[in-house]
Every structure is written in structure tokens, then in C-alpha cells.
Design an enzyme around this catalytic site. Structure first.
Site, short mmCIF file in Angstrom:
data_model
loop_
_atom_site.label_atom_id
_atom_site.label_comp_id
_atom_site.label_asym_id
_atom_site.label_seq_id
_atom_site.Cartn_x
_atom_site.Cartn_y
_atom_site.Cartn_z
CD GLU A 58 0.12 -1.48 2.92
OE1 GLU A 58 1.10 -1.60 3.65
OE2 GLU A 58 -0.51 -2.42 2.44
CG ASP A 117 15.50 21.09 -33.27
OD1 ASP A 117 15.66 20.67 -34.43
OD2 ASP A 117 15.31 22.29 -33.00
CG ASP A 141 14.83 25.58 -28.81
OD1 ASP A 141 14.63 25.00 -29.90
OD2 ASP A 141 15.67 26.48 -28.66
CG ASP A 166 11.89 20.81 -31.66
OD1 ASP A 166 12.17 20.17 -32.69
OD2 ASP A 166 12.53 21.80 -31.27
CG ASN A 202 6.66 -12.51 6.37
OD1 ASN A 202 7.53 -13.35 6.59
ND2 ASN A 202 6.85 -11.22 6.58
CG ASN A 236 1.58 -4.54 5.80
OD1 ASN A 236 2.57 -5.07 5.31
ND2 ASN A 236 0.66 -3.94 5.06
CG ASP A 265 4.09 -0.79 4.27
OD1 ASP A 265 4.97 -1.30 3.56
OD2 ASP A 265 2.91 -1.18 4.25
#
Length: 900
Positions: A316, A358, A627, A631, A695, A720, A724
Site C-alpha cells: 500500500e 533537435d 525548444d 519539436d 510471510n 505491516n 511500511d
């Protein structure tokens, strides 16, 4: 085909049809006599009155380029929380609410699971929202259009300045040097007009425009009597009539095509990874539910446990870890004066294995400089520069880019003051486009008078009778003319624009000179001009090659100039493809060439975009650096769009990353940041997936054989959450230098093999811990009795609490230990050390779980203290775990080539 896709296809077809209609209208305007064009647009030389302006604006629209509006704050907030993992957790919260609260009596209601999962969702979503909101604000500032005005003839008035957005089709517009072209226009009066349209075409040199109506059919951009929005007037003046405004212009049609951003390799990879992990979870959870339901006879408790397993298998924090890694990369890039508009582009930087760029303004400096001042033999000669300077400095017309380059070079050589002090101007013969040359007459302090002429080589040869060679003036014979042409051809092939310089001493004793005096002159040499490459470009290309990134040039400029520039920066210029070649090639034929050809010239914006698309289809992660307006399509199509220096607005809008300084070595730093970002994300994904899988597989086995749950649902969720939270330090971890040497793309298939190899190692030591706890530690605490021998309910609860506490501590230790072990393919702590923040946070997390059973919170989580001997046993198991994982690392690396 879905309704959405069908509508999208229809919209695309409508845009194509609209673009074709625009080009047809522009071509028609180029070919019509001006009075016929005025009639067609219902206009006149007197201009419009205010009523007619409003009617034209209502008919053809406002002269504004519409752009995709940035997402509002609520949309960004929604997107931050809605992703596959967060949705799973939200569903689990809802289920937990019914199982733990709604279906339970008041005294047994438990909000713990709901609170912990909610903390996971909220913390992940908020961090992602904060980072993306910062990026969005920077992007909004960059997308602002520049306000400007232009001179327009309106009925009953002299030409007046009006805002560009008030220009309408049919307006008569006056242009002068320095003006921005306000719309697509047909010219009907010009004087020495030069237009800089490199942002549209990629041509480095300004192009000359004329008022005559054209008859030959050619690409729209090549008509000499049309000018386009997005271009600038370099020199001269003109009057024209507006043919198209806003989204109807050429630049507008390009702007519309970049509204939908293509899915990048990062987004595809993230989606692939997410669904692989979700499929594992969806396969495991029902099995756990049914085994526990049937073996324990309590399906409600089994459902609660299955929910815990689902939380345990769901990474998560992946959105939060990913966002943190990307945000850290963006922060590091900001130190290099780089604006990261789209944080996902940081990882795409690391994945990039082809950089398309370019030429004009990207590889080159986008300014013409005087490269060489040469005598007739092609040798450096400051005398030629001095004569060229006198011509440019004393002419009274608007100094063009060639004059400025000559003057700048003279100042660099510190010749300026000396020459100006020695000479004074007598007269000049202005430039005109029939002669393609201009002359000045100067006199020095000794009274010596010189007529000095510079211009196109063939025109100067036409008026020269003599040539100065090795200090001697001699007749200009045909063989010498051939020699001159050869020198000029060689310079042209090196990508240079060449003009010739001639002079005549004491031409005549009068003060008024004319074109008739430009004859019997002496050719003294040449001036060669170039739009030179940026100083850092060669080193940047070498650095990119070192890190496995192939550089390809895609430009609208001509092939000779392009090859010359590319050769200067160390590129292979043997093979080249032109836009005309691509028109006659199928997609498959082009795909066969993209890996071997590095230079593509004379390309349209659509051809650039097509090449980028085909490179992606061949499996490459493609960046595009540019630029100009021409492009923008390719930048939008690429996995990562990079803009440099002072790009046009549409290029900025298409870009994911904008370099604020001209140091292109930043590209190297960006690539390294991208690869560090990817590596740290993969640490979390692979390590967490394999560890969680191991696990949960252990839980599955334990559920089948133990008479009680190996861990309470709330304990599993607590484990958990703490794990985390410790992983939030991973974005600040180091990456081994060897890992950064090649492009890194999301490869979801590697996660499956990683789980299969390392998950079982974790399960083996979990099962050994089960055996230790069930047969040794728990009986030791419960008077030597096994669980099935105990009849006292309180003693049974103690047995279960010791077992669950022992496995909770072991699980936290092994999960943390595996981070330290598998964050590198080297020997941990000896050859590669974790960062201080990762080491600190993971250690604190382990100590917290070990200490928890000895705190007042222990009873809430149904934990209890353990005998000291358990920790001695666990130390031995951890050592064996270290050995087992190290051996498996070697096996895995030998089979797959690398760990992460």
C-alpha cells in the site's frame, strides 16, 4: 471499439480534416493576386471598422491558442488517493467496518484495523498530493503566454497598436524588425524582409520573404509570401493580410495535437507492476479464508484474518514510496536549475535509452557567429575581417545577423577601436536583392579611398576582374574562379554560410557612388558563418553514451549543415535519412533503420513525431529535447520531453523537464537521478513483494497445521504498518555506482521471479521459527506443556500470546534484515552500506516491535514478554537467514544477471 475510443478517433479525424483545410486555405492565399484575396476575406486596403472586427472574430474565433487546462485541486486530490492499492485498502476498510463494528456488540467493537489501514491510505495519498500540487504550480507559471501587440490598419485611422489577441482574419498588419508575427499572413509588400522561423522549421538561418504571389505547388511552410505565427522579423519591413488566427494557424494545429499526452514507459510499467501484485493477492486471500474457515470453524474470524492477509500482501505504500522517490529526484534536479513539471519524468529519465534532439537551439547556440575570415587560398587573414567590418559597421541599413556577427568577431579580436579611429565613411551603395551585395566607401587618414563590397559569392565573382593572392594582385582567370568555388564548396559542406569580400582602391575622385562603380574589383577573401554547437554538447553526448543512451538528431534543417554540426560534436554522420526518404518508407522499414541511423534532416513536425513513436514501438524508452514549435509534437509523443534555454511556449507546454541554464551536462545528472529513483522504487517493490509473499505463504501453512492463528489480524496489520513506515526511508538510500551504468525500465516480470526465489527463503525461516516457538519456547513458558496438553484457558491464551509475539518479532526482524541484505548485489555493510536515514529508521522500527511486548500497549495487542533465550535462538536463525539469502542472491544474479 468502446464509445470513448470511437469519440477519440472521430475527434482525431476532425483535427486532421481541419489541418488539411487550413493548409489548403494558406496555399490558396499564397497563389491569389492580393485584390482577389481581399475580396475572398471580405476585407480591403482601408481595414475593418469595429463592427466588422467583431463579426470576423465571431466567424473565425479569437487569436488565442487554446491549451489544455491544468487539473484543479480537487481533481489532483482525487487522483492522489485513487490508485489500485489505495482502492483495495478502502474496500478492506469498508469490510472491516462491517465485520469489526456493525456485526459486533458494542463491547466487542474494534476500530483498530480500520484506523491503521486508514492511516496508510491517508499518509500515502497526502504525500503524493502535496508533491504533485507543487509541480503543477510550477507548470502553470511556465504555460503563461507572452502578451504582445502589433500594428494594424483600421478604417478611418492610421496604423495603431492593438493586442495580438484582437487580430482578426482579413486585418492589414504592418511588420518591422523585432516584431513577432501575430498570425498566419500573406504578404503583399516587403522591403528587405528576413524572418527567423527556426522554431517552426529548424532552419538556423533567417529566410528571406517576398510579396509576389506564387504559382508552384509546394509545402505550405516553403511559400515565400507567407509568414506564420510563432516566427519573428529579423530585419526589413512588410505589410500583410491575416489569413488564419488562433487555433486555425499552423502553430495552432500543432498545439491541438499535443493536448493528449501519450502513456509513458513509467506509467505502463507501474500499471503492470500493480496488477501483478494484485493478482497475487487475489489468488492468496480466498485460499487463506477457506482454509481457516473450515479448519477453525469460525468464518467471521477467518474473514477478518483474510483481510489482514490482503493488507499484508498489498504494497500500500507503493504510491507513497514512488512519489517520495520521484519528489526527491525532482528536488535534486532543482538544485541543478531544472524545473521538473511532471515528477514521473524523473524515472523516465533513468529509463531513457534513446535521446532524440533537435539541432537548432539545442545542439547549436541558435546564433550565427563568424567562424572564419579567410583569404582566397582559405587561410586565416585578419585583413579580410577588417574590410568586412568596415562594410558592416558603416552601412546605414538595419544590421542583419551577418553584420552583427562580423562586428562581434572584430570586438573579440580587439580590432574595433583601431579600425574606427583610422577610417571615416564617404558613401554607401545599399543592399538590394537583385544584386545580393552592398558596398561602402571609406577613407583613411592618409586620404586613401576604398570601395568595399561584400555579398553572395557568385555575385562578387561577377564584379571582380582581379584577385589578391599571396599579397599580389593578379587577373582573375577561370581556373582561379574554379579554385574559389572549390574552397567555398568545402566550407559549405562543413555547414557554413559563405560570403565573399572585394575591394577597389581609389575608385574615382567623386563623392557620389552607385552600382555602376561595382566593377573591376579585387577579390580578397571570404567570411564563413556558422551556428556553432554549444560548448558542453560534445561532452554531454559522450556522457550519455557512457550511460547507455544513444543520441539521435531529428531536425528540419538541411542535411549538409546537420552533418557538419553533428561531426563537430562527435557523432557518426555516415548514415542520414531525409524527410523525403521517410515519406516513401513504411513503418516497418523505418523501424529497421532507427537503431543504425542517428541523423534525420529536413523533417516536418509530424515526421519527428512518427520517428519517436516508431522508436517506442520497437521497445525503446525515448526522450526528446527541443525548444521550437516544430519539436512540440515529438516531445509530446516521447516518454520524456526536455526543453532547453528559452523555448517557445508550446515547447514548454509539451516538456516534462525544462533546463534553465545552457549546461547540457545536466542531462547526465538527470539520468543518474532517474536511475537512483528507479533502483530505490524497485527495492521497495521487489523486497516487500517477496517478503510479504513469503510471510503470507508461511501464514497459509501455519493456518493449516496450528490449532490457533499464528498472528492476530490486528498484529498482522500493525506489523505491516511499522514495516511500511520504515520503508519510507528507502528513497534516501544509496545506489551502487555499477547499477547506474545502463538504462532502467520497469520490468514487472522480474518481480514474479524475485518472489519465487526469495519468498520461499523467508518461509523456510518462518517455519523454523514456528517449530522453535511451538515446541520449545511456548512450552518453556507454560510449564513444559504443549498446547493440546493445556486445559486452563488462561494458560492457552498465554501459549498463543507467546507464539504470536515471537513470530511478530521474528517477522519484523527478517523483513528489516532482508532490506539490508537485498538492497545491493554486493556484500552488505562491507562493500555497500545503507544510507544513515535508512539504517536509523529500520533499526528504530525493529526496536519498537521488540520493546512493544514490555509496554502498557502489550495487552491491547495481546502480546507478552519473551524469555531471553528466545533472542539467542533468533540470533542464530538470523545468521542462517543471512547465509541462505546470500547464497540465493548469487544464484539469482547468475541466472538473471542482476539483483534489482
Amino acid at each position: 471499439m468502446t464509445v470513448f475510443k470511437k469519440r477519440k478517433e472521430e475527434a482525431k479525424k476532425a483535427e486532421v480534416k481541419k489541418a488539411k483545410a487550413l493548409k489548403a486555405r494558406l496555399k490558396q492565399a499564397a497563389k491569389l493576386p492580393i485584390m482577389n484575396l481581399l475580396d475572398m476575406l471580405d476585407s480591403s486596403m482601408d481595414g475593418f471598422d469595429e463592427t466588422h472586427v467583431e463579426e470576423q472574430m465571431e466567424m473565425f474565433g479569437e487569436n488565442v491558442l487554446t491549451s489544455k487546462q491544468p487539473d484543479n485541486v480537487w481533481k489532483r486530490l482525487f487522483d492522489a488517493f485513487i490508485n489500485p492499492f489505495s482502492l483495495i485498502l478502502i474496500i478492506l476498510v469498508v469490510i472491516s467496518y462491517f465485520t469489526d463494528v456493525v456485526l459486533m456488540p458494542d463491547k466487542k467493537q474494534d476500530w483498530t484495523t480500520i484506523i491503521i489501514i486508514s492511516i496508510m491510505v491517508i499518509s500515502s495519498g497526502l504525500l503524493r498530493f502535496i508533491q504533485e500540487n507543487r509541480s503543477s504550480k510550477a507548470a502553470e507559471k511556465l504555460n503563461e503566454m507572452i502578451e504582445n501587440t502589433t500594428r494594424v490598419k483600421r478604417k478611418g485611422k492610421v496604423a495603431t497598436e492593438v493586442p495580438i489577441n484582437e487580430i482578426v482574419v482579413g486585418d492589414i498588419v504592418y511588420l518591422a524588425a523585432g516584431d513577432m508575427i501575430p498570425a498566419d499572413m500573406r504578404l503583399f509588400q516587403t522591403k528587405d524582409l528576413f524572418i527567423q522561423q527556426s522554431s517552426l522549421t529548424g532552419e538556423s538561418a533567417p529566410v528571406e520573404k517576398f510579396a509576389d504571389h506564387e504559382q508552384d505547388d509546394k509545402p505550405t511552410i516553403e511559400y515565400e509570401n507567407l509568414v506564420f505565427m510563432g516566427s519573428d522579423v529579423v530585419s526589413g519591413s512588410a505589410i500583410g493580410i491575416v489569413v488564419a488566427v488562433g487555433d486555425e494557424t499552423l502553430i495552432g494545429s500543432i498545439s491541438q495535437e499535443i493536448q493528449e499526452k501519450e502513456e509513458t514507459s513509467f506509467e505502463k510499467g507501474m500499471n503492470h507492476v500493480s496488477w501483478i501484485l494484485i493478482r497475487f493477492m487475489l489468488a492468496m486471500v480466498p485460499i487463506v479464508f477457506f482454509i481457516n474457515g473450515f479448519s477453525k470453524g469460525d468464518f467471521v474470524h477467518a474473514l477478518m484474518f483474510a483481510i489482514s492477509i490482503a493488507v499484508g500482501l498489498t504494497p500500500e505504500m507503493l504510491p507513497m514510496i514512488t512519489t517520495t522517490c520521484l519528489a526527491k529526484g525532482a528536488y535534486q534536479m532543482s538544485k541543478q536549475k531544472v524545473i521538473v513539471k511532471n515528477v514521473n519524468s524523473i524515472q523516465n529519465f533513468g529509463a531513457m535509452d534513446i535521446l532524440c534532439t533537435d539541432k537548432t537551439g539545442t545542439i547549436t547556440q541558435d546564433k550565427v557567429v563568424l567562424q572564419y575570415n579567410l583569404d582566397v587560398n582559405g587561410n586565416e587573414d585578419d585583413r579580410v575581417l577588417r574590410h568586412g567590418f568596415l562594410n558592416s559597421y558603416y552601412q546605414t541599413g538595419l544590421k542583419n545577423f551577418i553584420d552583427i556577427a562580423i562586428i562581434n568577431k572584430t570586438q573579440e579580436k580587439e580590432m574595433f577601436e583601431d579600425i574606427v579611429d583610422r577610417y571615416e565613411k564617404v558613401d554607401e551603395i545599399p543592399f538590394d536583392f537583385n544584386r545580393r551585395r552592398m558596398s561602402v566607401v571609406v577613407k583613411d587618414h592618409q586620404g586613401k579611398v576604398q570601395l568595399i563590397t561584400k555579398g553572395a559569392v557568385e555575385e562578387i565573382l561577377h564584379i571582380c576582374t582581379y584577385v589578391e593572392l599571396d599579397g599580389q594582385v593578379m587577373k582573375l582567370h577561370e581556373d582561379m574562379k574554379d579554385r574559389v568555388v572549390q574552397v567555398v564548396d568545402r566550407l559549405n559542406k562543413e555547414g557554413m554560410r559563405v560570403i565573399a569580400v572585394a575591394q577597389k582602391t581609389n575608385p574615382k575622385d567623386v563623392d557620389a557612388f552607385g552600382v555602376q562603380d561595382e566593377q573591376e574589383m579585387v577579390l580578397i577573401g571570404y567570411l564563413a558563418f556558422l551556428d556553432p554547437p554549444k560548448p558542453t554538447m560534445k561532452a554531454a553526448i559522450e556522457a550519455l553514451h557512457y550511460y547507455g543512451v544513444n543520441v539521435k538528431v531529428l531536425t528540419g534543417d538541411n542535411d549538409v549543415v546537420t552533418q557538419a554540426i553533428c561531426k563537430q560534436v562527435g557523432m557518426d554522420v555516415q548514415d542520414i535519412l531525409l524527410g523525403s526518404d521517410l515519406e516513401n518508407m513504411s513503418d516497418e522499414q523505418i523501424k529497421d533503420k532507427v537503431d543504425t541511423v542517428d541523423i534525420y534532416a529536413k523533417l516536418s513536425p509530424q515526421q519527428k513525431s512518427r520517428l519517436v513513436r516508431l522508436m517506442k514501438e520497437k521497445g525503446h524508452a525515448v526522450g526528446f529535447m527541443g525548444d521550437g514549435i516544430n519539436d512540440a509534437l515529438a516531445m509530446n509523443q516521447a516518454d520524456i520531453g526536455i526543453s532547453v534555454d528559452t523555448a517557445v511556449d508550446i515547447a514548454k507546454e509539451s516538456a516534462d523537464i525544462i533546463l534553465l541554464e545552457k549546461d547540457l551536462m545536466v542531462l547526465e545528472k538527470g539520468i543518474l537521478e532517474g536511475r537512483k529513483t528507479y533502483g530505490n522504487m524497485m527495492k521497495y517493490v521487489k523486497i516487500t513483494a517477496s517478503s510479504n509473499f513469503g510471510n503470507m505463504f508461511s501464514v497459509l501453512i501455519a493456518s493449516a497445521f496450528l490449532p490457533f492463528l499464528p498472528m492476530d489480524p490486528v498484529q498482522l496489520i500493525l506489523l505491516n504498518l511499522v514495516y511500511d513506515l520504515s520503508c519510507t526511508a528507502i528513497p534516501w538510500d544509496h545506489m551502487d555506482p555499477e547499477y547506474l551504468l545502463k538504462p532502467r525500465r520497469w520490468q514487472a516480470d522480474g518481480i514474479s521471479s524475485f518472489m519465487k526465489y526469495f519468498g520461499p527463503i523467508s518461509s523456510i525461516f518462518d517455519i523454523l521459527t514456528y517449530i522453535l516457538l511451538y515446541f520449545v519456547i511456548c512450552p518453556m513458558v507454560c510449564n513444559g506443556l504443549m498446547y493440546h496438553q493445556i486445559s486452563d484457558p488462561s494458560m492457552q491464551l498465554l501459549y498463543v500470546a507467546v507464539f504470536q509475539t515471537g513470530w511478530l518479532i521474528e517477522s519484523m526482524c527478517t523483513q528489516t534484515f532482508v532490506i539490508w541484505l537485498m538492497r545491493t548485489s554486493k556484500i552488505p555493510f562491507i562493500q555497500s552500506r545503507p544510507s544513515a536515514i535508512l539504517m536509523s529508521l529500520t533499526t528504530i522500527s525493529v526496536l519498537f516491535i521488540i520493546a512493544l511486548p514490555y509496554t502498557p500497549l502489550a495487552s491491547y495487542f495481546e502480546l507478552t514478554g519473551l524469555p531471553v533465550i528466545y533472542f539467542a535462538w533468533m540470533f542464530g536463525l538470523m545468521f542462517l537467514y543471512f547465509v541462505g539469502v546470500s547464497i540465493m542472491k548469487k544464484i539469482y544474479i547468475r541466472k538473471y544477471g542482476e539483483l534489482l
